[in-house]
Design a protein around this motif. Structure first.
Motif, short mmCIF file in Angstrom:
data_model
loop_
_atom_site.label_atom_id
_atom_site.label_comp_id
_atom_site.label_asym_id
_atom_site.label_seq_id
_atom_site.Cartn_x
_atom_site.Cartn_y
_atom_site.Cartn_z
N THR A 40 1.08 -8.86 -4.03
CA THR A 40 1.09 -8.37 -2.65
C THR A 40 2.47 -7.81 -2.29
O THR A 40 2.57 -6.76 -1.65
N TRP B 20 2.93 -4.45 -3.84
CA TRP B 20 2.22 -3.43 -3.06
C TRP B 20 3.01 -3.07 -1.80
O TRP B 20 3.10 -1.90 -1.42
N GLN B 21 3.59 -4.06 -1.15
CA GLN B 21 4.39 -3.80 0.05
C GLN B 21 5.61 -2.94 -0.30
O GLN B 21 5.96 -2.03 0.46
#
Length: 83
Positions: free
Chosen positions: A70, A73-74
């Motif tokens: 995550t 992805w950020q």
């Protein structure tokens, strides 16, 4: 987790153009990866391209920059806000 290049690097120049984030550049003795640009190719490819092309397998995960999928992805969306 960002990747890093170890001192086993032979400066063959194949990893730099393979990086879609332009996170790899020549260092003093061997190539280096900018951990703030490295997303392990998340957002571009299924696997890190630099690891695929490296002939001496000197690109492990950098233990100093632990990131979840995550978080990668950020980071990708921060680098490419319109993506």
């Amino acid at each position: 987790m960002a990747l890093m290049i170890t001192d086993e690097c032979i400066n063959c120049d194949v990893c730099e153009p393979a990086c879609p984030n332009q996170a790899i550049s020549p260092g003093v003795d061997y190539y280096v990866i900018d951990p703030f640009k490295c997303t392990e190719c998340v957002g571009h490819f299924e696997t890190p391209q630099c690891q695929l092309v490296c002939p001496v397998a000197c690109i492990p995960k950098d233990p100093e920059y632990c990131e979840s999928p995550t978080e990668l992805w950020q980071k990708y969306h921060k680098l490419y806000p319109t993506a």
